[in-house]
Scaffold this active site. Structure first.
Site, PDB file in Angstrom:
ATOM      1  N   LYS A 111       1.183  -5.032  -3.783  1.00  0.00           N
ATOM      2  CA  LYS A 111       1.110  -5.817  -4.999  1.00  0.00           C
ATOM      3  C   LYS A 111       0.991  -4.964  -6.231  1.00  0.00           C
ATOM      4  O   LYS A 111       0.510  -3.845  -6.109  1.00  0.00           O
ATOM      5  CB  LYS A 111      -0.030  -6.812  -4.916  1.00  0.00           C
ATOM      6  CG  LYS A 111      -1.426  -6.202  -5.124  1.00  0.00           C
ATOM      7  CD  LYS A 111      -2.461  -7.163  -4.764  1.00  0.00           C
ATOM      8  CE  LYS A 111      -3.248  -7.624  -5.956  1.00  0.00           C
ATOM      9  NZ  LYS A 111      -4.476  -8.276  -5.592  1.00  0.00           N
ATOM     10  N   GLU A 115      -0.681   6.045   0.964  1.00  0.00           N
ATOM     11  CA  GLU A 115      -1.713   5.007   1.133  1.00  0.00           C
ATOM     12  C   GLU A 115      -1.406   4.152   2.364  1.00  0.00           C
ATOM     13  O   GLU A 115      -2.294   3.845   3.156  1.00  0.00           O
ATOM     14  CB  GLU A 115      -1.778   4.098  -0.102  1.00  0.00           C
ATOM     15  CG  GLU A 115      -2.576   4.654  -1.281  1.00  0.00           C
ATOM     16  CD  GLU A 115      -4.080   4.583  -1.045  1.00  0.00           C
ATOM     17  OE1 GLU A 115      -4.522   4.130   0.037  1.00  0.00           O
ATOM     18  OE2 GLU A 115      -4.840   4.995  -1.947  1.00  0.00           O
ATOM     19  N   TYR A 169       1.309 -18.167  -5.894  1.00  0.00           N
ATOM     20  CA  TYR A 169       0.713 -19.384  -6.445  1.00  0.00           C
ATOM     21  C   TYR A 169       1.743 -20.513  -6.500  1.00  0.00           C
ATOM     22  O   TYR A 169       1.399 -21.646  -6.802  1.00  0.00           O
ATOM     23  CB  TYR A 169       0.116 -19.096  -7.825  1.00  0.00           C
ATOM     24  CG  TYR A 169      -0.923 -17.995  -7.747  1.00  0.00           C
ATOM     25  CD1 TYR A 169      -2.220 -18.269  -7.318  1.00  0.00           C
ATOM     26  CD2 TYR A 169      -0.592 -16.661  -8.040  1.00  0.00           C
ATOM     27  CE1 TYR A 169      -3.150 -17.258  -7.197  1.00  0.00           C
ATOM     28  CE2 TYR A 169      -1.519 -15.646  -7.925  1.00  0.00           C
ATOM     29  CZ  TYR A 169      -2.795 -15.955  -7.497  1.00  0.00           C
ATOM     30  OH  TYR A 169      -3.717 -14.956  -7.368  1.00  0.00           O
ATOM     31  N   ARG A 223      -8.166 -12.642 -13.022  1.00  0.00           N
ATOM     32  CA  ARG A 223      -9.566 -12.313 -13.328  1.00  0.00           C
ATOM     33  C   ARG A 223     -10.269 -13.472 -14.011  1.00  0.00           C
ATOM     34  O   ARG A 223     -11.477 -13.595 -13.912  1.00  0.00           O
ATOM     35  CB  ARG A 223      -9.629 -11.008 -14.113  1.00  0.00           C
ATOM     36  CG  ARG A 223      -9.145  -9.866 -13.222  1.00  0.00           C
ATOM     37  CD  ARG A 223      -9.175  -8.513 -13.869  1.00  0.00           C
ATOM     38  NE  ARG A 223      -8.540  -7.544 -12.965  1.00  0.00           N
ATOM     39  CZ  ARG A 223      -8.187  -6.318 -13.302  1.00  0.00           C
ATOM     40  NH1 ARG A 223      -8.415  -5.894 -14.537  1.00  0.00           N
ATOM     41  NH2 ARG A 223      -7.631  -5.517 -12.429  1.00  0.00           N
ATOM     42  N   CYS A 247     -15.508  -7.437  -6.097  1.00  0.00           N
ATOM     43  CA  CYS A 247     -15.463  -7.653  -7.556  1.00  0.00           C
ATOM     44  C   CYS A 247     -15.839  -9.059  -8.000  1.00  0.00           C
ATOM     45  O   CYS A 247     -16.371  -9.242  -9.085  1.00  0.00           O
ATOM     46  CB  CYS A 247     -14.106  -7.246  -8.127  1.00  0.00           C
ATOM     47  SG  CYS A 247     -12.731  -8.242  -7.529  1.00  0.00           S
ATOM     48  N   SER A 281      -0.881 -13.047 -10.172  1.00  0.00           N
ATOM     49  CA  SER A 281      -1.138 -14.048 -11.209  1.00  0.00           C
ATOM     50  C   SER A 281      -0.269 -13.865 -12.448  1.00  0.00           C
ATOM     51  O   SER A 281       0.265 -14.837 -12.980  1.00  0.00           O
ATOM     52  CB  SER A 281      -2.617 -14.015 -11.581  1.00  0.00           C
ATOM     53  OG  SER A 281      -3.006 -12.714 -11.995  1.00  0.00           O
ATOM     54  N   LYS A 320      -1.814  -1.023  -3.709  1.00  0.00           N
ATOM     55  CA  LYS A 320      -2.222  -1.919  -4.786  1.00  0.00           C
ATOM     56  C   LYS A 320      -2.304  -1.110  -6.073  1.00  0.00           C
ATOM     57  O   LYS A 320      -3.093  -0.166  -6.186  1.00  0.00           O
ATOM     58  CB  LYS A 320      -3.587  -2.522  -4.463  1.00  0.00           C
ATOM     59  CG  LYS A 320      -4.149  -3.380  -5.585  1.00  0.00           C
ATOM     60  CD  LYS A 320      -5.347  -4.173  -5.133  1.00  0.00           C
ATOM     61  CE  LYS A 320      -5.915  -4.986  -6.286  1.00  0.00           C
ATOM     62  NZ  LYS A 320      -7.037  -5.817  -5.870  1.00  0.00           N
TER      63      LYS A 320
HETATM   64  C1  PBG Z   1      -9.630  -8.385  -5.986  1.00  0.00           C
HETATM   65  C2  PBG Z   1      -8.241  -8.866  -6.189  1.00  0.00           C
HETATM   66  C3  PBG Z   1      -7.484  -8.923  -7.367  1.00  0.00           C
HETATM   67  C4  PBG Z   1      -6.304  -9.578  -7.042  1.00  0.00           C
HETATM   68  C5  PBG Z   1      -6.352  -9.866  -5.686  1.00  0.00           C
HETATM   69  N1  PBG Z   1      -7.556  -9.402  -5.166  1.00  0.00           N
HETATM   70  C6  PBG Z   1      -7.804  -8.542  -8.748  1.00  0.00           C
HETATM   71  C7  PBG Z   1      -7.978  -7.173  -9.179  1.00  0.00           C
HETATM   72  O1  PBG Z   1      -7.765  -6.200  -8.462  1.00  0.00           O
HETATM   73  O2  PBG Z   1      -8.386  -7.058 -10.332  1.00  0.00           O
HETATM   74  C8  PBG Z   1      -5.217  -9.919  -8.011  1.00  0.00           C
HETATM   75  C9  PBG Z   1      -4.371 -11.071  -7.639  1.00  0.00           C
HETATM   76  C10 PBG Z   1      -3.593 -11.676  -8.745  1.00  0.00           C
HETATM   77  O3  PBG Z   1      -3.502 -11.141  -9.856  1.00  0.00           O
HETATM   78  O4  PBG Z   1      -3.024 -12.745  -8.485  1.00  0.00           O
HETATM   79  N2  PBG Z   1      -9.834  -7.045  -6.020  1.00  0.00           N
END
Ligand code: PBG
Length: 328
Positions: A254, A239, A319, A211, A124, A280, A201
């Site tokens: 996550k 999963e 973080y 993002r 991505c 995040s 996830k």
């Molecule tokens: C990539 C990815 C994402 C995150 C980790 N790897 C973003 C998403 O799936 O949109 C999110 C990590 C975060 O929010 O700290 N696919």
């Protein structure tokens, strides 16, 4: 026996007593520090929605890694911001991709033998459309194609491992990617590179600030056709089951805080090492509350992390890693 003979407060009276009976520990080595590597030199670009988080050029990332190592942090999770994006995510799998170059530099730094270098494997950040897989147009709109994405993900993981990643961590949520990556790594004689699969996830609003940090917002649609529905617990277990069967050495879950029940259940059910990602949005909402003076910063940081450990995570991607390590 019960009250008044029984008094749980007896063991809470002093800090040494509390320490003696503390059930859950949190150590700097349990923490993984995410790093966003960008082109250039001497670049330290603040991420607006994540105070304290930066896009770092390779030289700055090396400095950051050395600090993390000196704090005793367990490892780094590396993300990349490429010079340019395209439909095939060339920047993800090219041998001179931004993370590949970062890995080579990090491997030469003094931090390398103290930190586990984990490379996030996803498309991505590198696709022009911002989706985690290959996009095809259909009469009714578009589809994120599963099977054609696997080859690109496997190629990405192999290239990152060759560049020095100690662990590769696929976060795309395509079906079958763990098996595809394992086969590709083994074919490239990278048989010793473990796979940390983001096995469960969930499609989450809490990825919003990331993002911006990784410049990976989908240009159309959303990620709900590949990331999991937040309402589904049993599906999360499936999963994880499938990923372990396909060869995942470790799993990552996550977000963390809204899904601690999933973390606990996975810990009880599976024998592999397990991490959770305090994402995040979890970070930014705490930061916002700190800025407002609404929460005690140090206590809230440590409480948010101990909660994730108590739920069963062996390690935590956060973080707050450097800040928490300083507090511990
Ligand atoms: C990539 C990815 C994402 C995150 C980790 N790897 C973003 C998403 O799936 O949109 C999110 C990590 C975060 O929010 O700290 N696919």
């Amino acid at each position: 026996m019960s009250f008044p003979e029984n008094r749980l407060r007896r063991m809470r009276r002093t800090e040494p007593l509390r320490a003696l009976v503390r059930e859950t520990t949190l150590e700097p080595g349990d923490l993984i520090h995410p790093v966003f590597i960008c082109p250039g030199e001497g670049v330290r670009l603040p991420v607006g929605s994540m105070p304290g988080v930066f896009n770092l050029s390779i030289d700055e990332a090396v400095r950051d890694a050395e600090e993390a190592a000196s704090l005793g942090i367990g490892g780094l999770l590396l993300f990349g911001l490429p010079d340019s994006k395209d439909e095939e995510a060339t920047g993800a799998w090219s041998d001179d991709g931004i993370v590949q170059r970062g890995l080579r530099a990090l491997k030469q730094s003094s931090a390398a033998n103290k930190l586990v270098l984990i490379a996030d494997v996803c498309l991505c950040e590198y696709t022009s459309h911002g989706h985690c897989g290959v996009v095809v147009q259909t009469p009714s709109g578009f589809e994120i194609e599963n099977d054609p994405s696997l080859a690109l993900l496997a190629r990405t993981a192999t290239s990152l491992a060759k560049a020095g990643a100690d662990i590769v961590a696929p976060s795309d949520m395509m079906d079958g990617r763990v098996a595809a990556i394992r086969r590709a790594l083994d074919a490239a004689t990278l048989t010793q590179t473990p796979i940390l699969s983001y096995a469960s996830k969930f499609a989450s609003a809490f990825y919003g600030p990331f993002r911006e940090a990784a410049d990976s917002t989908p240009q159309f649609g959303d990620r709900r056709s590949y990331q999991m529905d937040g309402a589904n617990f049993r599906e999360a277990m499936r999963e994880i089951d499938l990923d372990i069967e396909e060869g995942a050495d470790m799993i990552l879950m996550k977000p963390a805080m809204p899904y601690l029940d999933v973390v606990r259940a996975a810990r009880d059910r599976f024998q592999v090492p397990m991490g959770a990602y305090q994402v995040s949005g979890e970070y930014s909402m705490l930061q916002a509350a700190f800025e407002k003076g609404w929460l005690d910063r140090n206590r809230a940081i440590l409480e948010s992390l101990i909660g994730i450990r108590r739920a069963g995570a062996d390690f935590i991607v956060t973080y707050f890693a450097k800040e928490a390590a300083k507090l511990l």
